[in-house]
Write a protein that holds these residues in place. Structure first.
Motif, PDB file in Angstrom:
ATOM      1  N   UNK A 122      30.707 -12.021  35.703  1.00 15.23           N
ATOM      2  CA  UNK A 122      30.662 -11.999  37.173  1.00 15.23           C
ATOM      3  C   UNK A 122      32.066 -12.246  37.729  1.00 15.23           C
ATOM      4  N   UNK A 123      32.511 -11.405  38.654  1.00 13.93           N
ATOM      5  CA  UNK A 123      33.823 -11.560  39.252  1.00 13.93           C
ATOM      6  C   UNK A 123      33.766 -12.522  40.432  1.00 13.93           C
ATOM      7  N   UNK A 124      34.950 -12.976  40.875  1.00 13.13           N
ATOM      8  CA  UNK A 124      35.024 -13.871  42.026  1.00 13.13           C
ATOM      9  C   UNK A 124      34.441 -13.216  43.273  1.00 13.13           C
ATOM     10  N   UNK A 125      34.578 -11.896  43.371  1.00 10.91           N
ATOM     11  CA  UNK A 125      34.080 -11.181  44.538  1.00 10.91           C
ATOM     12  C   UNK A 125      32.573 -11.279  44.675  1.00 10.91           C
ATOM     13  N   UNK A 126      31.885 -11.419  43.559  1.00  8.64           N
ATOM     14  CA  UNK A 126      30.422 -11.398  43.575  1.00  8.64           C
ATOM     15  C   UNK A 126      29.830 -12.547  44.375  1.00  8.64           C
ATOM     16  N   UNK A 127      30.503 -13.688  44.402  1.00  7.69           N
ATOM     17  CA  UNK A 127      29.952 -14.867  45.087  1.00  7.69           C
ATOM     18  C   UNK A 127      30.792 -15.297  46.276  1.00  7.69           C
ATOM     19  N   UNK A 128      31.863 -14.589  46.555  1.00  5.54           N
ATOM     20  CA  UNK A 128      32.771 -14.987  47.627  1.00  5.54           C
ATOM     21  C   UNK A 128      32.139 -14.753  49.001  1.00  5.54           C
ATOM     22  N   UNK A 129      32.225 -15.728  49.924  1.00  5.65           N
ATOM     23  CA  UNK A 129      31.771 -15.478  51.292  1.00  5.65           C
ATOM     24  C   UNK A 129      32.610 -14.385  51.948  1.00  5.65           C
ATOM     25  N   UNK A 130      31.937 -13.444  52.589  1.00  6.91           N
ATOM     26  CA  UNK A 130      32.599 -12.349  53.296  1.00  6.91           C
ATOM     27  C   UNK A 130      32.274 -12.430  54.782  1.00  6.91           C
ATOM     28  N   UNK A 131      33.269 -12.187  55.618  1.00  4.35           N
ATOM     29  CA  UNK A 131      33.095 -12.312  57.059  1.00  4.35           C
ATOM     30  C   UNK A 131      33.776 -11.155  57.782  1.00  4.35           C
ATOM     31  N   UNK A 132      33.584 -11.108  59.099  1.00  4.38           N
ATOM     32  CA  UNK A 132      34.102 -10.005  59.911  1.00  4.38           C
ATOM     33  C   UNK A 132      34.866 -10.570  61.107  1.00  4.38           C
ATOM     34  N   UNK A 133      36.028  -9.975  61.371  1.00  5.98           N
ATOM     35  CA  UNK A 133      36.778 -10.240  62.601  1.00  5.98           C
ATOM     36  C   UNK A 133      36.760  -8.965  63.432  1.00  5.98           C
ATOM     37  N   UNK A 134      36.193  -9.052  64.616  1.00  7.30           N
ATOM     38  CA  UNK A 134      36.010  -7.864  65.444  1.00  7.30           C
ATOM     39  C   UNK A 134      36.864  -7.981  66.708  1.00  7.30           C
ATOM     40  N   UNK A 135      37.484  -6.862  67.105  1.00  9.01           N
ATOM     41  CA  UNK A 135      38.271  -6.825  68.333  1.00  9.01           C
ATOM     42  C   UNK A 135      37.583  -6.008  69.429  1.00  9.01           C
ATOM     43  N   UNK A 136      36.318  -5.669  69.220  1.00  9.78           N
ATOM     44  CA  UNK A 136      35.591  -4.819  70.164  1.00  9.78           C
ATOM     45  C   UNK A 136      36.459  -3.631  70.584  1.00  9.78           C
ATOM     46  N   UNK A 137      36.824  -2.763  69.620  1.00  8.92           N
ATOM     47  CA  UNK A 137      37.767  -1.673  69.915  1.00  8.92           C
ATOM     48  C   UNK A 137      37.177  -0.632  70.859  1.00  8.92           C
ATOM     49  N   UNK A 138      38.021  -0.164  71.774  1.00  8.52           N
ATOM     50  CA  UNK A 138      37.633   0.842  72.763  1.00  8.52           C
ATOM     51  C   UNK A 138      38.189   2.193  72.325  1.00  8.52           C
ATOM     52  N   UNK A 139      37.323   3.203  72.257  1.00  8.18           N
ATOM     53  CA  UNK A 139      37.743   4.549  71.856  1.00  8.18           C
ATOM     54  C   UNK A 139      38.353   5.305  73.026  1.00  8.18           C
ATOM     55  N   UNK A 140      39.129   6.352  72.685  1.00 11.36           N
ATOM     56  CA  UNK A 140      39.734   7.170  73.734  1.00 11.36           C
ATOM     57  C   UNK A 140      38.686   7.858  74.590  1.00 11.36           C
ATOM     58  N   UNK A 141      37.513   8.126  74.018  1.00  8.59           N
ATOM     59  CA  UNK A 141      36.436   8.778  74.769  1.00  8.59           C
ATOM     60  C   UNK A 141      35.323   7.795  75.123  1.00  8.59           C
ATOM     61  N   UNK A 142      35.549   6.511  74.893  1.00  3.30           N
ATOM     62  CA  UNK A 142      34.511   5.510  75.106  1.00  3.30           C
ATOM     63  C   UNK A 142      34.789   4.630  76.310  1.00  3.30           C
ATOM     64  N   UNK A 143      34.154   3.468  76.308  1.00  5.79           N
ATOM     65  CA  UNK A 143      34.273   2.542  77.433  1.00  5.79           C
ATOM     66  C   UNK A 143      34.201   1.115  76.911  1.00  5.79           C
ATOM     67  N   UNK A 144      34.672   0.132  77.688  1.00  5.15           N
ATOM     68  CA  UNK A 144      34.518  -1.261  77.275  1.00  5.15           C
ATOM     69  C   UNK A 144      33.059  -1.648  77.052  1.00  5.15           C
ATOM     70  N   UNK A 145      32.166  -1.107  77.868  1.00  9.34           N
ATOM     71  CA  UNK A 145      30.744  -1.426  77.692  1.00  9.34           C
ATOM     72  C   UNK A 145      30.258  -0.971  76.318  1.00  9.34           C
ATOM     73  N   UNK A 146      30.610   0.251  75.944  1.00  9.96           N
ATOM     74  CA  UNK A 146      30.224   0.756  74.630  1.00  9.96           C
ATOM     75  C   UNK A 146      30.827  -0.102  73.523  1.00  9.96           C
ATOM     76  N   UNK A 147      32.084  -0.521  73.698  1.00  8.69           N
ATOM     77  CA  UNK A 147      32.749  -1.344  72.686  1.00  8.69           C
ATOM     78  C   UNK A 147      32.022  -2.672  72.492  1.00  8.69           C
ATOM     79  N   UNK A 148      31.592  -3.280  73.585  1.00  7.59           N
ATOM     80  CA  UNK A 148      30.890  -4.563  73.489  1.00  7.59           C
ATOM     81  C   UNK A 148      29.509  -4.388  72.866  1.00  7.59           C
ATOM     82  N   UNK A 149      28.824  -3.300  73.222  1.00 10.52           N
ATOM     83  CA  UNK A 149      27.527  -3.025  72.587  1.00 10.52           C
ATOM     84  C   UNK A 149      27.703  -2.771  71.088  1.00 10.52           C
TER      85      UNK A 149
END
Length: 331
Positions: free
Chosen positions: A1-28
Protein backbone atom coordinates in the motif's frame (compact mmCIF):
# COMPACT_ATOMS: atom_id res chain seq x y z
CA UNK A 1 0.00 0.00 0.00
CA UNK A 2 1.38 3.41 -0.97
CA UNK A 3 1.20 6.59 1.12
CA UNK A 4 -1.37 7.93 -1.34
CA UNK A 5 -3.81 5.16 -0.49
CA UNK A 6 -4.50 6.48 3.02
CA UNK A 7 -3.57 10.14 2.66
CA UNK A 8 -6.33 12.70 3.35
CA UNK A 9 -7.23 14.55 0.14
CA UNK A 10 -8.90 17.95 0.05
CA UNK A 11 -9.99 20.67 -2.37
CA UNK A 12 -9.24 24.39 -2.59
CA UNK A 13 -11.79 26.14 -4.76
CA UNK A 14 -11.69 29.68 -6.16
CA UNK A 15 -15.20 29.58 -7.65
CA UNK A 16 -13.75 30.27 -11.13
CA UNK A 17 -15.81 32.35 -13.56
CA UNK A 18 -15.79 31.32 -17.23
CA UNK A 19 -15.58 33.73 -20.15
CA UNK A 20 -19.10 32.66 -21.14
CA UNK A 21 -20.37 32.19 -17.58
CA UNK A 22 -21.40 34.27 -14.60
CA UNK A 23 -20.53 34.61 -10.90
CA UNK A 24 -23.84 32.93 -10.07
CA UNK A 25 -22.91 29.89 -12.15
CA UNK A 26 -19.45 29.83 -10.54
CA UNK A 27 -20.93 29.78 -7.04
CA UNK A 28 -23.42 27.06 -7.97
CA UNK A 29 -20.56 25.04 -9.44
CA UNK A 30 -18.63 25.45 -6.18
CA UNK A 31 -21.48 23.83 -4.26
CA UNK A 32 -21.85 21.08 -6.87
CA UNK A 33 -18.13 20.33 -6.59
CA UNK A 34 -18.26 20.31 -2.79
CA UNK A 35 -21.11 17.80 -2.89
CA UNK A 36 -19.25 15.68 -5.41
CA UNK A 37 -15.97 15.45 -3.52
CA UNK A 38 -17.90 14.87 -0.29
CA UNK A 39 -19.41 11.79 -1.93
CA UNK A 40 -15.88 10.70 -2.90
CA UNK A 41 -14.70 10.89 0.71
CA UNK A 42 -12.52 13.98 0.54
CA UNK A 43 -11.44 15.48 3.85
CA UNK A 44 -12.15 19.18 3.45
CA UNK A 45 -13.27 21.83 0.98
CA UNK A 46 -11.75 25.28 1.33
CA UNK A 47 -12.43 28.54 -0.51
CA UNK A 48 -10.00 31.41 -0.90
CA UNK A 49 -10.33 35.15 -0.39
CA UNK A 50 -9.34 37.16 -3.47
CA UNK A 51 -10.54 40.63 -4.40
CA UNK A 52 -10.88 42.72 -7.56
CA UNK A 53 -10.44 39.67 -9.80
CA UNK A 54 -13.20 39.14 -12.35
CA UNK A 55 -12.44 35.42 -12.70
CA UNK A 56 -12.73 34.54 -9.01
CA UNK A 57 -16.08 34.62 -7.18
CA UNK A 58 -14.99 33.58 -3.67
CA UNK A 59 -14.25 37.04 -2.25
CA UNK A 60 -16.94 36.92 0.48
CA UNK A 61 -15.45 33.78 1.99
CA UNK A 62 -17.64 33.40 5.09
CA UNK A 63 -20.83 33.99 3.09
CA UNK A 64 -19.85 31.37 0.53
CA UNK A 65 -18.99 28.90 3.29
CA UNK A 66 -22.49 29.31 4.72
CA UNK A 67 -23.96 28.44 1.31
CA UNK A 68 -21.67 25.41 1.01
CA UNK A 69 -22.38 24.21 4.53
CA UNK A 70 -26.14 24.39 4.00
CA UNK A 71 -25.82 22.26 0.86
CA UNK A 72 -23.49 19.56 2.21
CA UNK A 73 -23.63 17.28 5.22
CA UNK A 74 -20.24 16.05 6.42
CA UNK A 75 -17.22 17.47 4.60
CA UNK A 76 -15.16 19.98 6.59
CA UNK A 77 -15.37 23.52 5.22
CA UNK A 78 -12.98 26.39 5.67
CA UNK A 79 -11.00 29.28 4.33
CA UNK A 80 -7.86 28.80 2.34
CA UNK A 81 -7.64 31.44 3.47
CA UNK A 82 -9.00 34.55 5.06
CA UNK A 83 -6.45 37.32 4.52
CA UNK A 84 -6.32 38.61 8.07
CA UNK A 85 -4.74 42.04 7.36
CA UNK A 86 -7.97 42.94 5.55
CA UNK A 87 -10.19 42.39 8.59
CA UNK A 88 -10.58 43.16 12.25
CA UNK A 89 -10.09 39.88 14.16
CA UNK A 90 -13.40 40.36 15.99
CA UNK A 91 -15.32 40.43 12.70
CA UNK A 92 -13.72 37.17 11.56
CA UNK A 93 -14.37 35.58 14.97
CA UNK A 94 -18.05 36.51 14.73
CA UNK A 95 -18.38 35.27 11.15
CA UNK A 96 -16.69 31.93 11.71
CA UNK A 97 -18.18 31.61 15.20
CA UNK A 98 -21.61 31.92 13.60
CA UNK A 99 -20.74 29.28 11.00
CA UNK A 100 -19.36 26.94 13.67
CA UNK A 101 -22.48 27.43 15.80
CA UNK A 102 -24.75 26.55 12.88
CA UNK A 103 -22.55 23.70 11.61
CA UNK A 104 -20.65 22.38 14.64
CA UNK A 105 -17.55 20.33 13.99
CA UNK A 106 -17.38 21.22 10.30
CA UNK A 107 -15.89 24.72 10.11
CA UNK A 108 -12.22 25.68 10.19
CA UNK A 109 -10.29 28.87 9.62
CA UNK A 110 -7.17 29.13 7.48
CA UNK A 111 -5.38 32.46 7.85
CA UNK A 112 -3.01 34.26 5.51
CA UNK A 113 -0.93 37.39 6.11
CA UNK A 114 -0.95 38.72 2.52
CA UNK A 115 -3.65 41.16 1.37
CA UNK A 116 -4.86 38.99 -1.52
CA UNK A 117 -5.34 42.15 -3.56
CA UNK A 118 -3.55 45.11 -5.13
CA UNK A 119 -2.81 48.25 -3.09
CA UNK A 120 -5.88 50.14 -4.32
CA UNK A 121 -8.21 47.28 -3.45
CA UNK A 122 -6.49 46.83 -0.10
CA UNK A 123 -7.22 50.48 0.69
CA UNK A 124 -10.85 50.07 -0.36
CA UNK A 125 -11.16 47.08 1.95
CA UNK A 126 -9.43 48.55 4.99
CA UNK A 127 -9.95 52.32 4.85
CA UNK A 128 -8.34 53.62 8.02
CA UNK A 129 -7.10 50.26 9.29
CA UNK A 130 -3.35 49.83 8.87
CA UNK A 131 -3.82 46.14 8.10
CA UNK A 132 -0.11 45.48 8.10
CA UNK A 133 1.22 41.96 7.62
CA UNK A 134 3.55 42.81 10.51
CA UNK A 135 0.51 42.69 12.81
CA UNK A 136 -0.27 39.11 11.82
CA UNK A 137 0.95 37.32 15.00
CA UNK A 138 -0.94 39.75 17.24
CA UNK A 139 -4.08 39.47 15.10
CA UNK A 140 -3.95 35.66 15.19
CA UNK A 141 -3.54 35.70 18.96
CA UNK A 142 -6.48 38.08 19.32
CA UNK A 143 -8.61 35.85 17.10
CA UNK A 144 -7.68 32.81 19.20
CA UNK A 145 -8.84 34.62 22.32
CA UNK A 146 -12.20 35.48 20.77
CA UNK A 147 -12.80 31.87 19.69
CA UNK A 148 -11.51 30.32 22.91
CA UNK A 149 -13.19 30.05 26.31
CA UNK A 150 -14.49 33.29 27.75
CA UNK A 151 -12.39 34.59 30.62
CA UNK A 152 -13.78 36.47 33.67
CA UNK A 153 -11.96 39.70 32.78
CA UNK A 154 -12.74 39.62 29.05
CA UNK A 155 -14.29 42.94 28.03
CA UNK A 156 -14.97 42.12 24.36
CA UNK A 157 -16.50 38.84 23.24
CA UNK A 158 -17.43 37.36 19.88
CA UNK A 159 -21.07 36.33 19.91
CA UNK A 160 -21.41 33.81 18.40
CA UNK A 161 -17.81 32.72 18.53
CA UNK A 162 -16.65 32.58 22.10
CA UNK A 163 -16.02 29.01 23.19
CA UNK A 164 -16.38 27.58 19.68
CA UNK A 165 -12.64 26.88 19.37
CA UNK A 166 -12.81 26.97 15.58
CA UNK A 167 -9.67 25.17 14.37
CA UNK A 168 -7.08 27.64 13.06
CA UNK A 169 -4.54 26.88 10.33
CA UNK A 170 -1.73 29.16 9.23
CA UNK A 171 -1.15 29.46 5.49
CA UNK A 172 1.97 30.65 3.77
CA UNK A 173 3.93 30.99 0.55
CA UNK A 174 7.21 31.93 2.26
CA UNK A 175 8.86 31.14 5.60
CA UNK A 176 7.24 33.58 8.06
CA UNK A 177 4.04 31.65 8.74
CA UNK A 178 5.95 28.36 8.72
CA UNK A 179 8.02 29.56 11.68
CA UNK A 180 4.99 30.99 13.49
CA UNK A 181 2.84 27.90 12.95
CA UNK A 182 5.63 25.71 14.28
CA UNK A 183 6.26 27.81 17.38
CA UNK A 184 2.53 27.98 18.18
CA UNK A 185 1.84 24.31 17.45
CA UNK A 186 -0.70 24.96 14.69
CA UNK A 187 -1.32 23.03 11.47
CA UNK A 188 0.40 24.56 8.45
CA UNK A 189 -0.67 24.73 4.82
CA UNK A 190 1.90 25.76 2.23
CA UNK A 191 0.75 27.43 -1.00
CA UNK A 192 2.82 25.24 -3.30
CA UNK A 193 -0.03 25.37 -5.82
CA UNK A 194 1.24 28.81 -6.87
CA UNK A 195 4.55 29.39 -5.03
CA UNK A 196 6.47 26.11 -5.04
CA UNK A 197 9.91 27.72 -4.78
CA UNK A 198 10.13 27.73 -0.98
CA UNK A 199 8.15 24.56 -0.33
CA UNK A 200 10.93 22.32 0.98
CA UNK A 201 12.48 25.08 3.06
CA UNK A 202 9.10 26.05 4.56
CA UNK A 203 8.38 22.45 5.54
CA UNK A 204 11.82 22.20 7.16
CA UNK A 205 11.38 25.48 9.07
CA UNK A 206 7.92 24.46 10.29
CA UNK A 207 8.95 21.01 11.48
CA UNK A 208 12.12 22.25 13.14
CA UNK A 209 10.26 25.04 14.95
CA UNK A 210 7.33 22.89 16.01
CA UNK A 211 6.34 22.84 19.66
CA UNK A 212 3.47 20.62 20.83
CA UNK A 213 0.32 22.52 21.79
CA UNK A 214 -3.22 21.89 22.95
CA UNK A 215 -4.07 21.69 19.23
CA UNK A 216 -1.36 19.36 17.93
CA UNK A 217 1.18 17.02 19.47
CA UNK A 218 3.22 16.77 16.25
CA UNK A 219 3.58 18.80 13.02
CA UNK A 220 0.86 18.62 10.39
CA UNK A 221 1.69 19.80 6.87
CA UNK A 222 -0.79 20.23 4.03
CA UNK A 223 0.50 21.10 0.54
CA UNK A 224 -1.37 22.78 -2.31
CA UNK A 225 -1.24 20.97 -5.65
CA UNK A 226 -2.73 22.05 -9.01
CA UNK A 227 -4.62 19.07 -10.45
CA UNK A 228 -4.99 18.92 -14.24
CA UNK A 229 -6.01 15.31 -14.75
CA UNK A 230 -7.87 13.60 -17.59
CA UNK A 231 -8.28 10.09 -18.97
CA UNK A 232 -5.11 10.35 -21.06
CA UNK A 233 -1.90 12.35 -20.88
CA UNK A 234 -2.71 13.99 -24.20
CA UNK A 235 -6.17 15.10 -23.08
CA UNK A 236 -4.78 16.47 -19.84
CA UNK A 237 -2.13 18.48 -21.68
CA UNK A 238 -4.83 19.94 -23.91
CA UNK A 239 -7.15 20.84 -21.01
CA UNK A 240 -4.23 22.32 -19.06
CA UNK A 241 -3.93 25.14 -21.60
CA UNK A 242 -6.88 26.84 -19.88
CA UNK A 243 -4.83 27.02 -16.69
CA UNK A 244 -1.81 28.27 -18.66
CA UNK A 245 -3.90 31.06 -20.17
CA UNK A 246 -5.23 32.11 -16.78
CA UNK A 247 -1.79 32.36 -15.20
CA UNK A 248 -0.54 34.19 -18.28
CA UNK A 249 -3.40 36.69 -17.86
CA UNK A 250 -2.47 37.11 -14.18
CA UNK A 251 1.14 37.86 -15.12
CA UNK A 252 -0.01 40.38 -17.71
CA UNK A 253 -2.60 42.03 -15.46
CA UNK A 254 -5.46 41.01 -17.75
CA UNK A 255 -8.90 39.55 -17.11
CA UNK A 256 -8.79 36.28 -15.16
CA UNK A 257 -11.96 34.72 -16.54
CA UNK A 258 -11.42 31.14 -17.59
CA UNK A 259 -10.73 30.64 -21.28
CA UNK A 260 -11.34 27.44 -23.28
CA UNK A 261 -8.40 25.14 -24.00
CA UNK A 262 -6.41 25.57 -27.19
CA UNK A 263 -4.51 23.13 -29.37
CA UNK A 264 -1.24 24.96 -28.77
CA UNK A 265 0.07 27.85 -26.68
CA UNK A 266 2.51 28.76 -29.44
CA UNK A 267 1.95 32.38 -30.37
CA UNK A 268 0.00 33.09 -27.17
CA UNK A 269 3.00 33.58 -24.91
CA UNK A 270 6.58 34.75 -25.16
CA UNK A 271 9.42 32.49 -23.99
CA UNK A 272 9.91 34.34 -20.70
CA UNK A 273 6.14 34.20 -20.06
CA UNK A 274 6.11 30.46 -20.73
CA UNK A 275 8.89 30.06 -18.18
CA UNK A 276 7.02 32.21 -15.62
CA UNK A 277 3.84 30.17 -16.04
CA UNK A 278 5.86 26.98 -15.72
CA UNK A 279 7.43 28.24 -12.50
CA UNK A 280 4.02 29.24 -11.10
CA UNK A 281 2.67 25.77 -11.87
CA UNK A 282 5.82 23.94 -10.86
CA UNK A 283 3.85 21.59 -8.59
CA UNK A 284 1.10 20.91 -11.14
CA UNK A 285 0.04 17.30 -11.65
CA UNK A 286 -0.80 17.06 -15.34
CA UNK A 287 -1.69 13.79 -17.04
CA UNK A 288 -3.71 10.61 -17.08
CA UNK A 289 -4.21 8.42 -14.01
CA UNK A 290 -0.83 6.68 -14.05
CA UNK A 291 1.14 9.87 -14.55
CA UNK A 292 -0.82 11.59 -11.78
CA UNK A 293 -0.19 8.68 -9.41
CA UNK A 294 3.54 8.65 -10.15
CA UNK A 295 3.86 12.41 -9.68
CA UNK A 296 2.01 12.36 -6.37
CA UNK A 297 3.97 9.41 -5.01
CA UNK A 298 7.24 11.23 -5.73
CA UNK A 299 5.88 14.35 -4.01
CA UNK A 300 4.92 12.38 -0.90
CA UNK A 301 8.26 10.61 -0.82
CA UNK A 302 10.08 13.93 -1.00
CA UNK A 303 7.94 15.83 1.54
CA UNK A 304 6.19 13.30 3.80
CA UNK A 305 3.18 15.63 3.64
CA UNK A 306 0.29 14.78 5.93
CA UNK A 307 -2.37 15.95 3.48
CA UNK A 308 -2.71 17.34 -0.04
CA UNK A 309 -5.18 20.02 -1.07
CA UNK A 310 -5.90 20.35 -4.78
CA UNK A 311 -6.89 23.23 -7.00
CA UNK A 312 -8.37 22.40 -10.40
CA UNK A 313 -8.55 25.13 -13.02
CA UNK A 314 -10.12 23.23 -15.91
CA UNK A 315 -12.52 25.14 -18.13
CA UNK A 316 -15.44 22.74 -18.34
CA UNK A 317 -17.06 21.89 -15.02
CA UNK A 318 -17.58 18.26 -16.01
CA UNK A 319 -13.84 18.01 -16.67
CA UNK A 320 -13.12 19.48 -13.24
CA UNK A 321 -15.42 17.00 -11.57
CA UNK A 322 -13.93 14.12 -13.54
CA UNK A 323 -10.40 15.13 -12.51
CA UNK A 324 -11.38 14.50 -8.91
CA UNK A 325 -12.95 11.17 -9.90
CA UNK A 326 -9.57 10.20 -11.32
CA UNK A 327 -7.79 11.34 -8.17
CA UNK A 328 -10.17 9.39 -5.93
CA UNK A 329 -9.71 6.32 -8.12
CA UNK A 330 -6.01 6.24 -7.27
CA UNK A 331 -6.74 5.41 -3.62
Amino acid sequence: MTALATLPLSVLDLAPVRDTGSPQQALHNSLALARHVESLGFQRFWVAEHHNMDGIASSATAVLLGYLAAGTSSIRLGSGGVMLPNHAPLVIAEQFGTLATLYPGRIELGLGRAPGADQFTAHALRRERSGSADDFPQDVAELQRYLGPRTPDQRVIAMPGTGTNVPIWLLGSSLFSAQLAGEWGLPYAFASHFAPRYMHEAIRVYRNAFKPSAVLDKPYVMLGVPLLAADTDEQAEYLATSAYQRILALIRGQSLVQRPPVASMDGLWLPHERDAVGSFLGMAVIGGPQKVRARLEVLLEQTAADELIFTCDLYDFDDRRHAFDILAGLR
